[in-house]
Design an enzyme around this catalytic site. Structure first.
Site, PDB file in Angstrom:
ATOM      1  N   ASP A 108       0.584  62.601 -61.262  1.00  0.00           N
ATOM      2  CA  ASP A 108      -0.240  61.803 -62.179  1.00  0.00           C
ATOM      3  C   ASP A 108      -0.920  62.772 -63.141  1.00  0.00           C
ATOM      4  O   ASP A 108      -2.110  63.056 -63.036  1.00  0.00           O
ATOM      5  CB  ASP A 108      -1.254  60.984 -61.373  1.00  0.00           C
ATOM      6  N   GLN A 115     -10.133  71.563 -70.469  1.00  0.00           N
ATOM      7  CA  GLN A 115      -9.768  70.549 -71.447  1.00  0.00           C
ATOM      8  C   GLN A 115     -11.018  69.864 -71.997  1.00  0.00           C
ATOM      9  O   GLN A 115     -12.098  69.986 -71.429  1.00  0.00           O
ATOM     10  CB  GLN A 115      -8.851  69.502 -70.808  1.00  0.00           C
ATOM     11  N   ASP A 132      -6.408  68.014 -57.934  1.00  0.00           N
ATOM     12  CA  ASP A 132      -6.601  68.026 -59.384  1.00  0.00           C
ATOM     13  C   ASP A 132      -7.227  69.347 -59.792  1.00  0.00           C
ATOM     14  O   ASP A 132      -8.152  69.836 -59.134  1.00  0.00           O
ATOM     15  CB  ASP A 132      -7.486  66.858 -59.825  1.00  0.00           C
ATOM     16  N   ASP A 137      -5.243  74.211 -58.250  1.00  0.00           N
ATOM     17  CA  ASP A 137      -4.019  74.187 -59.034  1.00  0.00           C
ATOM     18  C   ASP A 137      -2.880  73.616 -58.194  1.00  0.00           C
ATOM     19  O   ASP A 137      -2.652  74.054 -57.063  1.00  0.00           O
ATOM     20  CB  ASP A 137      -3.673  75.604 -59.486  1.00  0.00           C
ATOM     21  N   GLY A 138      -2.169  72.640 -58.749  1.00  0.00           N
ATOM     22  CA  GLY A 138      -1.110  71.983 -58.001  1.00  0.00           C
ATOM     23  C   GLY A 138       0.025  72.908 -57.624  1.00  0.00           C
ATOM     24  O   GLY A 138       0.625  72.771 -56.544  1.00  0.00           O
ATOM     25  N   ASP A 180      -8.969  60.623 -61.836  1.00  0.00           N
ATOM     26  CA  ASP A 180      -9.732  59.389 -62.024  1.00  0.00           C
ATOM     27  C   ASP A 180      -9.706  58.508 -60.785  1.00  0.00           C
ATOM     28  O   ASP A 180     -10.502  57.573 -60.651  1.00  0.00           O
ATOM     29  CB  ASP A 180      -9.201  58.607 -63.221  1.00  0.00           C
ATOM     30  N   PRO A 235       3.303  73.636 -66.696  1.00  0.00           N
ATOM     31  CA  PRO A 235       4.063  74.282 -65.611  1.00  0.00           C
ATOM     32  C   PRO A 235       4.472  73.343 -64.487  1.00  0.00           C
ATOM     33  O   PRO A 235       5.285  73.717 -63.639  1.00  0.00           O
ATOM     34  CB  PRO A 235       3.077  75.356 -65.099  1.00  0.00           C
ATOM     35  N   HIS A 264      -1.256  52.489 -63.321  1.00  0.00           N
ATOM     36  CA  HIS A 264      -1.403  52.895 -61.924  1.00  0.00           C
ATOM     37  C   HIS A 264      -0.532  52.071 -60.985  1.00  0.00           C
ATOM     38  O   HIS A 264       0.079  52.610 -60.056  1.00  0.00           O
ATOM     39  CB  HIS A 264      -2.875  52.822 -61.504  1.00  0.00           C
ATOM     40  N   PRO A 271      -2.207  71.753 -70.395  1.00  0.00           N
ATOM     41  CA  PRO A 271      -2.225  72.705 -69.284  1.00  0.00           C
ATOM     42  C   PRO A 271      -1.376  72.299 -68.086  1.00  0.00           C
ATOM     43  O   PRO A 271      -1.098  73.124 -67.204  1.00  0.00           O
ATOM     44  CB  PRO A 271      -3.715  72.759 -68.905  1.00  0.00           C
TER      45      PRO A 271
END
Length: 412
Positions: free
Chosen positions: A285, A160, A235, A267-268, A215, A295, A191, A292
Site C-alpha cells: 500500500d 515527504q 511504514d 523501511d520495508g 493511514d 525501491p 482500500h 521514495p
C-alpha cells in the site's frame, strides 16, 4: 484579478551550473524568454546568496511584468528550482504566453523530475466557490482537483510533504508529496479493492503483512476477515501513522491499535530482509514508483516478497493508471510475471485519484479470477463481512473483467 497561475518544482536539474548560482546569467535567460513569449518587462530584482558550508549559494529573483510576474528560486546543493508565473487575463488572455514562458525556462534547467500546478485565479465577480482549490496532475497529462475549506496539517516530514485537508464533500483528506492518498468519504473504493479480492479468494488467510498503508485503511479492511490472527504494518514514515491516529479515525476505525496488529516504523526493504515470518497475504500500500517508495517496485523486492509468502500466499499492489501511465503498468506486470506464476491485473475507478486505477494480485498458487462468485459470497457470509461499501461477490468478478485496452496492455 482574473488570471493563470503556473508553478513548477524542478528536481535533478542538469543545466549549466551558472544558471543555478549566477544572478546575471539567470536574469538574462529569464528576460530573453519573457520577451520571446510576448510578455512585457517592467522591472526586476535578483540576488545571489553567499556560499554556505562549502556549497555555492542559490539565486532568487523576480521579473515584474505588465501582465504580473515571474519568480525563480534555485537550490544548487539540491539541483532544484522552483518557478512561479502569474499572468492577468482580465483585458486579454495571456495564458498561452505564460505557458510558453514556463516551458522555455523549464527546458533550460533540464530537470529529470518535475511537479507542476495550474491554477485559475480571480473570478470577475468574486469567488464562485468557497475554499482552496487543490489541483493534481496524473502523469503530467491531466489535471483534476477538489476544493477544501480547511488545512489541518501542512509540514515536511523526514521523507515527504504531508498535508491534511478537509472539505464537506471528502471529509479529511491525506496528501503526500502533492498527491492525493485517501479521504474519509471515498476511501472504500481503494482500500476494499486492494484488500478483499485476494483476501476473500484465499481460503484461510491468517497472517498478513502491509508495507506502507500508514493511514490504517487497508489494515482495517484486512481485520474484517475472521481467521486473521496477525497483521504486521510496516511504514517508513512514522509521522503519517501519528497523523492518522490523531485525525483519520474514520478511515482506520481504531485498527492501528487493534491487538492483532503490529505497527512498525521501518523501511520495508530492511524489514523483509530480516523477517523469518511467512505471510498468507502481502499488501504493498505504497505511494507511486517515482516517490521514495521506488525501491519497492523492483524485481529484487518482488523476489523478497515471494520468499516471504506462505504456500498459497499472494502479493497485492496498485500499479497506477492504465490509461495515463501505460508504460508503468505494462512494466510492472512484466516484472511481476518474472517472479510469479500467476499475475492477475484488475481495476477500479477511484474518485480521489481522478481515473480508473490498476491493481494486481501475484502468486504461484492463487488466482482470484478463477474463484466462483458463489464461493466468494459464501466466504463473505462465513467470515461475517457485512460492513462493505463497494466490494461484493458480483463486484469481485467485475474487477477482473478488464477493458480491451487494459487487457492488451497487460497481456502475457
Amino acid at each position: 484579478m482574473q488570471g493563470l497561475h503556473l508553478t513548477a518544482d524542478l528536481y535533478h536539474c542538469a543545466c549549466e551550473s551558472a544558471l543555478m548560482t549566477d544572478a546575471d546569467t539567470l536574469a538574462r535567460l529569464c528576460r530573453r524568454h519573457t520577451l520571446e513569449a510576448g510578455l512585457t518587462l517592467v522591472d526586476e530584482k535578483w540576488h545571489t546568496f553567499p556560499d554556505f558550508q562549502g556549497q555555492p549559494g542559490g539565486v532568487t529573483g523576480m521579473l515584474l511584468l505588465a501582465e504580473s510576474h515571474l519568480a525563480v528560486h534555485t537550490w544548487p546543493e539540491r539541483n532544484g528550482v522552483t518557478l512561479d508565473v502569474y499572468v492577468c487575463n482580465f483585458q486579454e488572455d495571456n495564458s498561452r504566453k505564460a505557458e510558453a514562458l514556463m516551458k522555455a525556462i523549464v527546458e533550460a534547467f533540464r530537470p529529470s523530475d518535475m511537479q507542476r500546478q495550474h491554477l485559475n485565479r480571480g473570478d470577475v465577480d468574486g469567488p464562485a466557490d468557497a475554499g482552496e482549490l487543490v489541483l493534481e496532475d496524473v502523469a503530467g497529462q491531466a489535471y483534476f482537483g477538489f476544493r477544501f475549506e480547511r488545512r489541518i496539517l501542512n509540514r515536511q516530514t523526514a521523507y515527504q510533504r504531508l498535508e491534511l485537508l478537509e472539505s464537506a464533500t471528502l471529509g479529511r483528506t491525506l496528501r503526500l508529496d502533492g498527491r492525493y492518498m485517501t479521504s474519509e468519504a471515498e476511501e472504500f473504493f481503494y482500500h476494499e479493492a486492494l484488500v478483499h479480492p485476494a483476501a476473500t479468494a484465499h481460503p484461510a488467510p491468517r497472517n498478513a503483512l502491509i508495507i506502507g498503508g500508514g493511514d490504517g485503511g487497508a489494515l482495517e479492511e484486512l481485520l474484517k476477515h475472521r481467521g486473521i490472527e496477525r497483521v504486521t504494518l510496516v511504514d517508513l514514515d512514522g509521522e503519517v501513522i501519528d497523523a492518522a491516529r490523531r485525525y483519520l479515525e474514520k478511515i482506520h476505525r481504531g485498527a492501528l491499535d487493534d491487538p492483532r496488529a503490529t505497527v512498525l516504523v521501518e523501511d520495508g526493504v530492511a524489514f523483509l530482509a530480516r523477517t523469518s515470518d511467512r505471510y498468507d497475504l502481502i499488501l504493498l500500500d505504497l505511494t507511486d514508483p517515482d516517490t521514495p517508495a521506488g525501491p519497492l517496485y523492483t524485481p529484487g523486492f518482488f523476489r523478497r516478497c515471494k520468499h516471504a509468502l506462505a504456500p498459497g500466499g499472494a502479493l497485492v499492489l496498485h500499479m497506477g493508471s492504465p490509461f495515463h501511465q501505460p508504460e508503468q503498468v505494462r512494466e510492472l506486470c512484466g516484472t511481476l510475471r518474472g517472479q510469479f506464476a500467476h499475475v492477475r491485473p484488475y481495476g477500479v475507478h477511484i474518485p480521489l485519484y481522478g481515473t480508473y486505477w490498476g491493481l494486481a494480485v501475484a502468486s504461484d498458487a492463487l488466482d482470484p479470477d478463477t474463484v466462483p462468485g458463489e464461493t466468494i459470497h459464501a466466504r463473505l457470509e462465513e467470515r461475517r463481512i457485512g460492513d462493505l461499501e463497494y466490494y461484493n461477490a458480483r463486484v469481485h468478478g467485475a474487477l477482473f473483467a478488464l477493458p480491451n485496452f487494459y487487457r492488451r496492455l497487460t497481456a502475457n
